[in-house]
Design a protein around this motif. Structure first.
Motif, PDB file in Angstrom:
ATOM      1  N   GLY A 146       0.843  -1.220   0.000  1.00 43.08           N
ATOM      2  CA  GLY A 146       0.000   0.000   0.000  1.00 43.08           C
ATOM      3  C   GLY A 146       0.858   1.241   0.000  1.00 43.08           C
ATOM      4  O   GLY A 146       1.470   1.594  -1.007  1.00 43.08           O
ATOM      5  N   TYR A 147       1.065   1.870   1.177  1.00 42.09           N
ATOM      6  CA  TYR A 147       1.723   3.178   1.245  1.00 42.09           C
ATOM      7  C   TYR A 147       3.151   3.138   0.683  1.00 42.09           C
ATOM      8  O   TYR A 147       3.938   2.282   1.068  1.00 42.09           O
ATOM      9  CB  TYR A 147       1.770   3.649   2.694  1.00 42.09           C
ATOM     10  N   VAL A 148       3.459   3.970  -0.328  1.00 40.64           N
ATOM     11  CA  VAL A 148       4.848   4.048  -0.827  1.00 40.64           C
ATOM     12  C   VAL A 148       5.326   5.480  -0.594  1.00 40.64           C
ATOM     13  O   VAL A 148       4.722   6.417  -1.111  1.00 40.64           O
ATOM     14  CB  VAL A 148       4.896   3.713  -2.342  1.00 40.64           C
ATOM     15  N   PRO A 149       6.367   5.717   0.159  1.00 42.49           N
ATOM     16  CA  PRO A 149       6.829   7.068   0.466  1.00 42.49           C
ATOM     17  C   PRO A 149       7.112   7.849  -0.818  1.00 42.49           C
ATOM     18  O   PRO A 149       7.551   7.261  -1.807  1.00 42.49           O
ATOM     19  CB  PRO A 149       8.119   6.851   1.258  1.00 42.49           C
ATOM     20  N   ASP A 150       6.854   9.134  -0.827  1.00 39.16           N
ATOM     21  CA  ASP A 150       7.025   9.961  -2.045  1.00 39.16           C
ATOM     22  C   ASP A 150       8.397   9.761  -2.677  1.00 39.16           C
ATOM     23  O   ASP A 150       8.542   9.489  -3.861  1.00 39.16           O
ATOM     24  CB  ASP A 150       6.866  11.448  -1.683  1.00 39.16           C
ATOM     25  N   PHE A 151       9.481   9.836  -1.854  1.00 40.16           N
ATOM     26  CA  PHE A 151      10.842   9.834  -2.440  1.00 40.16           C
ATOM     27  C   PHE A 151      11.087   8.519  -3.181  1.00 40.16           C
ATOM     28  O   PHE A 151      11.846   8.441  -4.117  1.00 40.16           O
ATOM     29  CB  PHE A 151      11.922  10.074  -1.396  1.00 40.16           C
ATOM     30  N   ALA A 152      10.418   7.452  -2.738  1.00 40.06           N
ATOM     31  CA  ALA A 152      10.684   6.155  -3.417  1.00 40.06           C
ATOM     32  C   ALA A 152      10.086   6.179  -4.814  1.00 40.06           C
ATOM     33  O   ALA A 152      10.493   5.448  -5.696  1.00 40.06           O
ATOM     34  CB  ALA A 152      10.068   5.013  -2.614  1.00 40.06           C
ATOM     35  N   ALA A 153       9.091   7.108  -5.058  1.00 43.94           N
ATOM     36  CA  ALA A 153       8.371   7.111  -6.361  1.00 43.94           C
ATOM     37  C   ALA A 153       9.209   7.839  -7.419  1.00 43.94           C
ATOM     38  O   ALA A 153       9.051   7.657  -8.603  1.00 43.94           O
ATOM     39  CB  ALA A 153       7.041   7.819  -6.187  1.00 43.94           C
ATOM     40  N   THR A 154      10.206   8.693  -6.972  1.00 45.65           N
ATOM     41  CA  THR A 154      10.942   9.528  -7.978  1.00 45.65           C
ATOM     42  C   THR A 154      12.026   8.672  -8.664  1.00 45.65           C
ATOM     43  O   THR A 154      12.519   7.715  -8.081  1.00 45.65           O
ATOM     44  CB  THR A 154      11.628  10.712  -7.248  1.00 45.65           C
TER      45      THR A 154
END
Ligand code: SDX
Length: 377
Positions: free
Chosen positions: A369-377
């Motif tokens: 579920g929750y993926v931290p913002d920085f991991a998405a970049t």
């Protein structure tokens, strides 16, 4: 179910040729010699040589070590400056740990792990630590540094630098005995710490600094200081019973008693107690002696746990005039000979110390579920 050995109790992890602790015969041998014989016949300088080299020195070898030690006693300005940066309230174990660190950081040969270089560092620490300990006690008392005297042997000079008075030979003899008894004791916690650090091929100074940290603990070297705090708490022999009632009811560890290896008494205690007795007579300290005997008799009768070396050493150092906080640094000055012998033995074995552990945490799981913002970049 894995058989976990908490605290490595009873676990034999390596060989050592330096000392043999035998709880069955209640004996301690340094390179084959009973420690009682060494304490009765040798200056500490000769025992240091024995631990490092495996044999007692010839007259010429002893003369060379004595000349070296006497010519390397003076504290270098950077070490004095480092000690002076520390607050007067700093624990003396922190002061000696810091001073040893500065000595190591200033030694261009620090990273030369050859035996020849490590032996040189061992001798340097042997010569310098007394001046570090003596200076720290004097500065805490608002007294100036006392320069070493090269006409005095190790023990007499240690007392001279600490108290600035002509040392008494009864005291110097008891001090010499304490240094020999404290010098070495196989794979105790601080020595094993030093061996773990040495096993990574880190430098000798780093291993000694780590060992000083381990020795500070009241369950280990810090016990000799803690014994004196207990004596101060109890006050007089008549108060031992009530004090023990309360201490044992609150599950307190009585410092100076018990040992991980010796279970029927510490082999070194009779020799140190005899040295303490000479000081009790010299200073007419009958009240202290009565408190010592009463506490030992009462605790042994209640718990069947016997004194270790720290029990007679604490009151002995007190009678010699050392501050209670200085007691464990005295242990450092003695044990640095054993630590450095083990560091050199470990370096020669060339085996990294890295035990296993049994995992008892949560089972493997994965981020959902929750993926931290920085991991998405
Ligand atoms: C040194 O290893 C070396 O060689 C060390 C040394 C050296 O030269 O390098 O000899 C120097 O460190 C000597 C020890 C100095 N420390 C103290 O005096 C601190 C007080 N001693 C205890 O903390 C204890 O005896 C140890 C840590 C020294 C040894 O403990 P162990 O072998 O782990 O035994 P333990 O703690 O498991 O005790 C077994 C039982 C326990 O009771 P239960 O919980 O089972 O009911 O005995 C009790 C302990 O509570 N016990 C004590 C006690 N020592 C053990 N109870 C009260 N006071 C004590 N001193």
């Amino acid at each position: 179910m894995t058989d976990i050995k908490k605290g490595l109790a009873g676990v034999v992890v390596d060989y050592t040729a330096i000392s043999k602790v035998n709880p069955d015969t209640n004996s301690l041998l340094y390179r084959g010699y009973p420690v009682q014989e060494l304490a009765a016949t040798q200056p500490f300088e000769a025992v240091a040589y024995l631990l490092w080299n495996g044999e007692l020195p010839t007259d010429e070898q002893l003369a060379e070590l004595v000349a070296y030690e006497r010519s390397h006693r003076t504290l270098d300005p950077e070490i004095i400056a480092a000690i002076d940066l520390l607050p007067l309230e700093a624990h003396p174990m922190d002061v000696v740990r810091t001073a040893v660190s500065v000595l190591g950081a200033s030694d261009p040969a620090a990273y030369d792990n050859s035996r020849e270089s490590d032996l040189e560092k061992s001798r340097l620490l042997f010569a310098k630590i007394p001046a570090m300990v003596a200076y720290d006690q004097r500065r805490r008392r608002g007294q100036g540094i006392v320069e070493p005297r090269d006409d005095l042997d190790y023990s007499h000079n240690f007392l001279w630098m600490t108290f600035g008075e002509e040392p008494d030979s009864v005291v110097a003899r008891a001090f010499n005995v304490s240094m020999i008894l404290y010098a070495e004791h196989s794979f105790n916690a601080s020595t094993f710490t030093a061996r773990v650090i040495a096993s990574t091929t880190a430098d000798l100074y780093s291993a000694v600094v780590g060992a000083i940290g381990a020795l500070k603990g009241p369950l280990h070297g810090g016990a000799n200081e803690a014994v004196m705090h207990i004596f101060d708490e109890i006050g007089t022999a008549s108060n031992v019973g009530p004090w023990l009632d309360e201490a044992l009811a609150s599950k307190r560890k009585i410092m100076g008693f018990g040992h991980r290896v010796y279970k029927h008494g510490d082999s070194r205690v009779p020799t140190m107690k005899a040295a303490l007795d000479t000081l009790v007579e010299h200073y007419d300290a009958q009240e202290l002696a009565e408190l010592y005997d009463t506490l030992e008799a009462d605790f042994v009768s209640r718990k069947g746990i016997y004194p270790n070396l720290d029990y007679p050493s604490g009151p002995a150092y007190h009678l010699m005039g050392f501050d209670t906080l200085t007691f464990t640094p005295l242990f450092v000055a003695a044990r640095v000979t054993g630590w450095t012998a083990h560091i050199m033995e470990q370096a020669a074995s060339n085996a990294l110390i890295r035990p296993l552990s049994e995992y008892n945490g949560v089972d493997e799981r994965h981020i959902e579920g929750y993926v931290p913002d920085f991991a998405a970049t």
